[in-house]
Design a protein around this motif. Sequence first.
Motif, PDB file in Angstrom:
ATOM      1  N   VAL A   4      -2.284   5.482   6.099  1.00 10.72           N
ATOM      2  CA  VAL A   4      -3.703   5.230   5.869  1.00 10.72           C
ATOM      3  C   VAL A   4      -4.055   3.839   6.376  1.00 10.72           C
ATOM      4  O   VAL A   4      -3.436   2.855   5.968  1.00 10.72           O
ATOM      5  CB  VAL A   4      -4.026   5.337   4.375  1.00 10.72           C
ATOM      6  CG1 VAL A   4      -5.498   5.043   4.127  1.00 10.72           C
ATOM      7  CG2 VAL A   4      -3.647   6.718   3.861  1.00 10.72           C
ATOM      8  N   CYS A  28       0.851  -1.188   0.000  1.00 10.60           N
ATOM      9  CA  CYS A  28       0.000   0.000   0.000  1.00 10.60           C
ATOM     10  C   CYS A  28       0.886   1.238   0.000  1.00 10.60           C
ATOM     11  O   CYS A  28       1.882   1.302   0.704  1.00 10.60           O
ATOM     12  CB  CYS A  28      -0.884   0.015   1.235  1.00 10.60           C
ATOM     13  SG  CYS A  28      -1.669   1.609   1.507  1.00 10.60           S
ATOM     14  N   LYS A  29       0.494   2.236  -0.788  1.00 15.49           N
ATOM     15  CA  LYS A  29       1.354   3.408  -0.961  1.00 15.49           C
ATOM     16  C   LYS A  29       1.121   4.475   0.105  1.00 15.49           C
ATOM     17  O   LYS A  29       1.823   5.474   0.156  1.00 15.49           O
ATOM     18  CB  LYS A  29       1.119   4.027  -2.350  1.00 15.49           C
ATOM     19  CG  LYS A  29       0.962   3.023  -3.492  1.00 15.49           C
ATOM     20  CD  LYS A  29       2.204   2.175  -3.677  1.00 15.49           C
ATOM     21  CE  LYS A  29       2.074   1.171  -4.809  1.00 15.49           C
ATOM     22  NZ  LYS A  29       1.166   0.040  -4.573  1.00 15.49           N
ATOM     23  N   HIS A  30       0.113   4.255   0.935  1.00 11.97           N
ATOM     24  CA  HIS A  30      -0.197   5.255   1.974  1.00 11.97           C
ATOM     25  C   HIS A  30      -0.180   6.661   1.386  1.00 11.97           C
ATOM     26  O   HIS A  30       0.509   7.565   1.867  1.00 11.97           O
ATOM     27  CB  HIS A  30       0.758   5.088   3.161  1.00 11.97           C
ATOM     28  CG  HIS A  30       0.580   3.767   3.829  1.00 11.97           C
ATOM     29  ND1 HIS A  30      -0.377   3.548   4.783  1.00 11.97           N
ATOM     30  CD2 HIS A  30       1.184   2.575   3.611  1.00 11.97           C
ATOM     31  CE1 HIS A  30      -0.343   2.270   5.161  1.00 11.97           C
ATOM     32  NE2 HIS A  30       0.586   1.664   4.461  1.00 11.97           N
ATOM     33  N   CYS A  31      -0.978   6.790   0.317  1.00 10.71           N
ATOM     34  CA  CYS A  31      -1.050   8.027  -0.458  1.00 10.71           C
ATOM     35  C   CYS A  31      -1.394   9.219   0.431  1.00 10.71           C
ATOM     36  O   CYS A  31      -2.248   9.123   1.313  1.00 10.71           O
ATOM     37  CB  CYS A  31      -2.127   7.921  -1.519  1.00 10.71           C
ATOM     38  SG  CYS A  31      -2.095   6.381  -2.406  1.00 10.71           S
ATOM     39  N   ALA A  81      -5.467   9.895  -0.683  1.00 11.10           N
ATOM     40  CA  ALA A  81      -5.796   8.480  -0.789  1.00 11.10           C
ATOM     41  C   ALA A  81      -7.207   8.249  -1.313  1.00 11.10           C
ATOM     42  O   ALA A  81      -8.189   8.685  -0.703  1.00 11.10           O
ATOM     43  CB  ALA A  81      -5.634   7.821   0.566  1.00 11.10           C
ATOM     44  N   GLY A  82      -7.293   7.593  -2.439  1.00 12.21           N
ATOM     45  CA  GLY A  82      -8.596   7.293  -3.039  1.00 12.21           C
ATOM     46  C   GLY A  82      -9.477   6.467  -2.118  1.00 12.21           C
ATOM     47  O   GLY A  82     -10.681   6.699  -2.019  1.00 12.21           O
ATOM     48  N   CYS A  83      -8.869   5.531  -1.443  1.00  9.48           N
ATOM     49  CA  CYS A  83      -9.665   4.639  -0.592  1.00  9.48           C
ATOM     50  C   CYS A  83     -10.325   5.436   0.525  1.00  9.48           C
ATOM     51  O   CYS A  83     -11.500   5.289   0.795  1.00  9.48           O
ATOM     52  CB  CYS A  83      -8.772   3.557  -0.005  1.00  9.48           C
ATOM     53  SG  CYS A  83      -7.426   4.219   0.988  1.00  9.48           S
ATOM     54  N   VAL A 121      -4.697  -2.167  -4.321  1.00  6.45           N
ATOM     55  CA  VAL A 121      -4.059  -2.668  -3.106  1.00  6.45           C
ATOM     56  C   VAL A 121      -5.025  -3.447  -2.210  1.00  6.45           C
ATOM     57  O   VAL A 121      -4.677  -4.472  -1.647  1.00  6.45           O
ATOM     58  CB  VAL A 121      -3.456  -1.481  -2.311  1.00  6.45           C
ATOM     59  CG1 VAL A 121      -3.167  -1.877  -0.880  1.00  6.45           C
ATOM     60  CG2 VAL A 121      -2.219  -0.971  -3.014  1.00  6.45           C
ATOM     61  N   ILE A 122      -6.245  -2.961  -2.124  1.00  4.40           N
ATOM     62  CA  ILE A 122      -7.165  -3.490  -1.108  1.00  4.40           C
ATOM     63  C   ILE A 122      -7.916  -4.712  -1.594  1.00  4.40           C
ATOM     64  O   ILE A 122      -8.189  -4.867  -2.775  1.00  4.40           O
ATOM     65  CB  ILE A 122      -8.180  -2.400  -0.693  1.00  4.40           C
ATOM     66  CG1 ILE A 122      -7.428  -1.133  -0.284  1.00  4.40           C
ATOM     67  CG2 ILE A 122      -9.082  -2.888   0.429  1.00  4.40           C
ATOM     68  CD1 ILE A 122      -8.329  -0.007   0.148  1.00  4.40           C
ATOM     69  N   LYS A 149      -5.818  -4.212   4.111  1.00  6.12           N
ATOM     70  CA  LYS A 149      -4.588  -3.864   3.416  1.00  6.12           C
ATOM     71  C   LYS A 149      -3.515  -3.567   4.460  1.00  6.12           C
ATOM     72  O   LYS A 149      -3.790  -3.603   5.666  1.00  6.12           O
ATOM     73  CB  LYS A 149      -4.810  -2.625   2.558  1.00  6.12           C
ATOM     74  CG  LYS A 149      -4.993  -1.365   3.398  1.00  6.12           C
ATOM     75  CD  LYS A 149      -4.934  -0.115   2.551  1.00  6.12           C
ATOM     76  CE  LYS A 149      -4.928   1.118   3.425  1.00  6.12           C
ATOM     77  NZ  LYS A 149      -3.603   1.302   4.076  1.00  6.12           N
TER      78      LYS A 149
HETATM   79  S1  SF4 Z   1      -5.060   1.654  -0.435  1.00  2.00           S
HETATM   80 FE1  SF4 Z   1      -5.438   3.747  -0.181  1.00  2.00          FE
HETATM   81  S2  SF4 Z   1      -3.550   4.494   0.571  1.00  2.00           S
HETATM   82 FE2  SF4 Z   1      -3.133   2.499  -0.131  1.00  2.00          FE
HETATM   83  S3  SF4 Z   1      -2.473   2.858  -2.152  1.00  2.00           S
HETATM   84 FE3  SF4 Z   1      -4.594   2.512  -2.307  1.00  2.00          FE
HETATM   85  S4  SF4 Z   1      -5.390   4.493  -2.211  1.00  2.00           S
HETATM   86 FE4  SF4 Z   1      -3.367   4.716  -1.539  1.00  2.00          FE
END
Ligand code: SF4
Lengths: 940, 304, 273
Positions: C106, C81-84, C87-89, C127-128, C139
């Motif tokens: 995140v 997970c990129k821990h944006c 974050a879209g999620c 990722v999820i 995740k």
């Molecule tokens: S799960 Fe959320 S934080 Fe992780 S990469 Fe996807 S969007 Fe980004």
Amino acid sequence: MYPGSLAASDCIVFEGSNMAECHPVAFRWVMEGKRKGATLIHVDPRFTRTSALCDVYAPIRSGSDVAFLGGLINYVINSKRWNEEPFFREFVVNYTNAATIISDAFKDAEDLNGVFSGLEPYAGDPINGFIGQYNSESWQYARTQIGDQGRVAATAQSGEQPVPSGQAGQPADAPDTAQATPTGGPPTQTGQSGQAGQAQGGPAAEGGGTAGRAAATARSGEQPVQSGAQQAGQAEQVPDGPPYDALVRSLRKPEPRTDPTLRDPHTAFQILKRHFARYTPEMVERVTGCPRETFIKVAETLLDNSGPDKTSSFCYAVAWTQHTNGPQTISCAALLQLLLGNMGRPGGGVMALRGHATIQGSTDVPTLYHSIHGYMSHPSVLKKHDTLKDYLLTETLPTSYWANEPKFMVSYLKSMYGAAATPENDFGYGWHPRITGDHSHFPMFILMDQGKVRGAFMIGQNPATSINARLERRALGKLEWLVVKDNFETETAAFWYRSPEVQRGEVKPEDIKTEVFFLPSAQVAETEGSFTNTQRLLQWHEKAANPPGDCRSDAWFTYQLGKRLKAMYASSTEPRDEGFKALGWDYDMDAGTPGEHVEGEPDVHKILKEINGYETATGNHLKSFGDLKDDGSTTCASWIYSGVYPAPGQNRAASRKSLPPGTPERPDLEWGFAWPANRRVMYNRASARPDGKPWSERKKYIWWDGQKWTGYDVPDFPTNKPPDAKAKPGAIGLDAHSGTDPFIMKADGKGWIFAPTGLVDGPLPAHYEPAESPVQNPIYKQQTSPVYKRWAIADNNELAKVGDPNFPIVITTYRLTEHHLSGAMSRWNPWLAELQPELFIEMSPELAAEKGIANLDWVRITSPRASVRAKALVTRRMRPFTIDGKRVHQVGMPWHWGFQGVVTGDVTNELTALVGDPNVSIHEGKAFVCNVEKDTGGTV
Amino acid sequence: MPEAIPSTFFTRPPEWSWLIVWYFFLGGLAGGAAFIAAILELIGRPGDRPLIRVAYYIAFPAMVISTLLLIADLGRPERFWHMIVQSETARPAFKSWSPISFGAWLVGLFTIFTFIGFVRSFVEEGYLRWGWLADALRDLPGKLFAVLSGLLGLWVAGYTGVLLAVTNRPIWADTSFLGALFLLSGASTAAAALILAGHAMRPVPDASVHRLERLDTGVMLLELLALLALVFSLGVVARVWLSWWGALLVVGVVLAGILVPLALHARRRRFWPASVTAAVLVLIGGFLLRVVMVLSSEGIPYGG
Amino acid sequence: MAEPMGFFTDSTVCIGCKACEVACKEWNQLPATNGGQNTLSGDSYDNTRQLDGIHWRHVRFIEQFNEDRSQGRWLMNSDVCKHCVQAGCLEVCPTGAIIRTEFDTVVIQSDVCNGCRDCIPACPFGVIGMNPVSNTAQKCTLCYDRLKVGLEPACAKACPTDSINFGTIADLRQMAQDRVRKLRAEGESRAYLYGADPGMLGGLNAFFLLVDRPEVYGLPANPQLPSRNLGPNAVGATAAAVLAGIVGYFTLGRDRPEDRTREDRTGEEVRRA
Ligand code: SF4
Ligand SMILES: Nc1nc2c(c(=O)[nH]1)N[C@H]1C(S)=C(S)[C@@H](COP(=O)(O)OP(=O)(O)OC[C@H]3O[C@@H](n4cnc5c(=O)[nH]c(N)nc54)[C@H](O)[C@@H]3O)O[C@H]1N2
Ligand SMILES: Nc1nc2c(c(=O)[nH]1)N[C@H]1C(S)=C(S)[C@@H](COP(=O)(O)OP(=O)(O)OC[C@H]3O[C@@H](n4cnc5c(=O)[nH]c(N)nc54)[C@H](O)[C@@H]3O)O[C@H]1N2
Ligand code: SF4
Ligand code: SF4
Ligand code: SF4
Ligand code: SF4
Ligand SMILES: [Mo]
């Protein structure tokens, strides 16, 4: 060398090892080196995860390493750099036996179509497996006195052939011994006591007798002057009991002749130069299939990264040992490293990457059948070992540190028989068991299969999968009783009702009479003790928790078994039982020992104390093996470990101080304890010039400061012996060496580029084809080693003939990071099982196309012994080779699968044969032949 | 791997399948029904009155089923209320920028409206004879109620498309026309449903039915435009439909679901079976539209 | 809020040992595919195949060899997970299960998540996934529980070659840029950082050093927030609503002569008479 020192290398060659996959944690040092700019080279039939991280990848056909290494030697000694940079000659002339003159009776492979002088038919017991044997008489040094050659050299097989004399045992440490004797047993010791051993690893575990045996002859090069008769005569003059100095002195003999100009055609160097002349880059390409340019790139890189301010290292593991000429391959690398001046120096050497955790420990404190603690030869009926005096006369090496063997041996006997061991009764030597031949893994199972073994313990090994599995399972079925002590119900424990032959209905469980006892074992985290790893480093581990239920530690089991047996024998009046009754066996945990303990668990500190040694009278711990006496006043089980436990409460194996990162040239002396004497790099005197100054600022390690030897490591040299010290004439021990003789375990203090003894299959490495090969040996008329081991008496052990069209493909076997060995420890673990769930065979798209096989197809792999099924993994990481003008395909299979566990699969080891190396009896699991066809049988 | 794979192909499908497809269809139907009911309430004839009632007979049950489908589709249905009330803080859980969040509120609200309309219909037909209730409903400002529930209806019909779009999945996130398409499809399927009802029950004047047919015709034309716009907006991603999905879209949705009904509506001479057939086809087409839009993207694994 | 923490994963020193995958599973007690009885994927050494609800780290293997093997690479990279920062999620999650922690990471709170699964397609990196045990979306948590007690994440701890580096974003970016510079100097001209730049979703708190196009590693070249589509689709829908309204007005509002049914006509005749 030790893995941490790889971070100080300028060039690291991985050959015979897939380090990134099999030693991932130690590989961090490699990565540190790479980050600092080291060049990495991988020589392997497959492009592996190690290759992926390397700068150069050199593909070679399985079983052709000696050709590759021999090619490097030839290229190096004829190169401009090697002949112009003075460093190389200075190192070689002073620190190796290059200048030593070899008996003119010696005939090289050059003269005899690929065999050496002294080849004889094998006369001994067939259980030892030899197809032939060498008399190494003609390989000896020419000495200042004529008539010194009178004695047959002890051979590495001294455990299996009568030998009038010769010494045995040497610290089995790959790197270091590698440094000690390029051609020497020592490298093979690791090569094999580390790895080969494992292959044979009887209940004695991986160690495999080999170490000691190789060692045995490692030193037997130096033969006592007298003939057997003379010796007997001489024996009169030396006292029967301690002190033994006179006895040792009696073994001295004249100095070897030398020519420091290296011009004499009989010098080791000139012989070697002629020997390797035919290993040209063209020949290397013909034999190995490695493109010439790639080979030359490797050679040039090595040259550029060796010298006064550069060092290169080799890393190997079982892909060098598991061949019918394994030890020779390792010797060849050590030889090359001596020529390049990469021995005894930081970032230099030959790194043996050993196998099972603490496999080094299991050869030091040996589970090896043929040696006793500290690499002393196991008393044998086949050698002149009748009395302690005979033993010492046969085994002691008068010059070198081994001159102290009487002290080691007597202190060992004291640890065995305690108070009962007195000078009057030879310290109980007479009670000590004797070996009668090769009791290593294969002979043991062959005898088992012949119904000659009634019961067996399988503790920490799973032979039903780990080698020529079919035969081994059948052998297990001939036992009356079998004890398996393991963490899992392994294939070995379940062979009688789950084996493939039972599943196929060929064998009925009711026909197997073996009574199988399964004893659940504690896991490592549930025990306290030490690991000794590949760098001879002892590291203590605490117990995290008590084992659950009936699980018991191996120490508990062994100790309790011993106690019960002693109770049984206590009342015996049989003279033969006296020794067993006298055996010291008291490690009970004292009441109030801190911590929770399983009832009956022995006190490992008491065991450690006995290993470390103590004053017999006072019980005071010994500070080092320097304190050992030959009169019984010291007790010490394993001299090499002495110093690990110098005082109560001071367990150096548990020491955990480490230096700040970024100082790879300095060893972590406060982290654990490395035997001997906490030295990290052995023979480190070679890291200084003959005059005692560092070769260069960049590579300084140990040096002479005017009064003493000092530096980053513990000097492996008498601290106060100046560089210009002369050898004392007629002296024994290290006094017989000069101030420029770094290899203190060697009789002449030199690293051997020519091994008069130490190996039973020749004083120099020569390329022989594996026992099974698709091609004729392009280098010599002689196809295979003339003396390798093949157990013809075992059935289901046929070999394919050379170039057999039914088995045209070269196959090798290996490991995956995701699994561990027979898979018992990984295939039962879902997290690991899901990572590599199914047995596969790696093959090139070219072969797949020829055979009409697609990726993931089921494939049937057939060898002359058996056939197994696996899924095809078609990848360009594999490639066809052109060998001697002929296209040869190579495939490879991991061997981690079996019929027990969360994920199961066929046993790759059904395919392998009982053929092995003559020095160490390790199987040739790395190169044999097979055929592959698309499997139409569908899935099972 | 080919060059420049659209970024939406490196995502994973939510595994929304039949439950959600049915929800999208029924939600659209209910929303469309409320929308038509609203217009009839505003400018309809007295003869349309029964249709308005039918609209709510359709809308409310459809919304109830939709809600149940939504809850059933959750991994943890017992936590459905977490979408309305933040389980830890007990504050309302509402994100105006997250379709699934405001959608949850929307569905709740709209269901209440359809319920009221539903009950009122009963009362009008004189099934429920509780004076107080009758009075309450009569006092209900009919037109305002109609407008609100109509708007909510359109919103429900449209947000389902926006919900898909506000992700990173292939197709869904590669166009701006999903909301429009689902809204129009909702309206046309609702019209079709009412047409069928009109035929089924008397006394609905043919005139009303015919007007519904014309409404449907207009809406279907808009829907066709929206669909074309969507396909073009997809660009390379549209290649996904060079498959059975594409076939289903063309034959099932466009041909059977739109073009044939258009043709049937266009006939001058009135003939009730044709009208019924058209309506049935529209309903099927509307359903298949959701099937194709949802499942053709669902079927694309991570990495394309 | 503590300093932003994250990962710098240097694919050029990854040996594909998967210790990170296993360490993560062990620490987080995640189940194995089909209880371990997985199948061989045939795709190099990758058998766990992708990130999902039970694989929070995933090591990708990319074999690149030309016909005659004169050129060849085997790329490995441990994805996570990129821990944006954007974050879209987190953006779409309707229950508030997905939160941003004090470490700027995140995290999905499993006890809040109701398994609506909207975050799954919302994540631009796939990722999820759902965890079959909890029936919630899961995740990488960037080992929130370990961070809170000052431990480094399990995967980073286990990584033998320091391919996975854990630390403050500031330090990691510095380290990463130095590494790229060094690699370029050594002739690895393809080396670059993926996600270190705030241009990508405000910067990924788990970013990577790669030596080939992102797609090769299964990473999107141009990851975006799902909300980018909200406006356009809303406008589209509104326009459609208006048009539908107009159509409704003109179709439902007026009669056409042909609509007149018999009853209607007779009614008029009566009047005329
Ligand atoms: S799960 Fe959320 S934080 Fe992780 S990469 Fe996807 S969007 Fe980004
Ligand atoms: N993950 C993991 N680690 C392990 C083990 C494990 O089972 N799993 N086992 C441990 C043990 S007991 C041991 S002994 C070590 C073994 O460590 P290694 O010896 O490194 O392991 P292998 O995979 O047997 O062989 C290494 C490589 O040799 C190559 N090879 C095959 N034939 C030849 C040949 O003729 N010449 C050359 N140059 N290369 C060849 C194979 O392609 C393979 O890549 O690993 C230890 N570490
Ligand atoms: N074809 C082919 N064959 C090979 C090799 C090859 O490369 N190719 N490699 C060879 C090599 S190098 C080796 S080392 C051998 C290994 O062969 P084996 O040693 O027979 O195989 P392992 O799986 O290591 O068996 C170790 C067993 O010990 C158990 N165990 C683990 N910890 C403990 C403990 O604390 N106490 C007890 N009592 N048991 C424990 C494990 O569960 C396992 O069952 O295989 C050899 N065979
Ligand atoms: S498995 Fe144990 S011995 Fe092998 S690399 Fe890992 S830590 Fe070291
Ligand atoms: S599945 Fe759970 S975490 Fe994901 S969006 Fe729905 S509620 Fe939030
Ligand atoms: S940070 Fe923790 S949760 Fe995330 S991948 Fe690493 S180990 Fe797993
Ligand atoms: S642990 Fe490190 S080296 Fe091993 S696969 Fe994961 S990232 Fe790569
Ligand atoms: Mo081994």
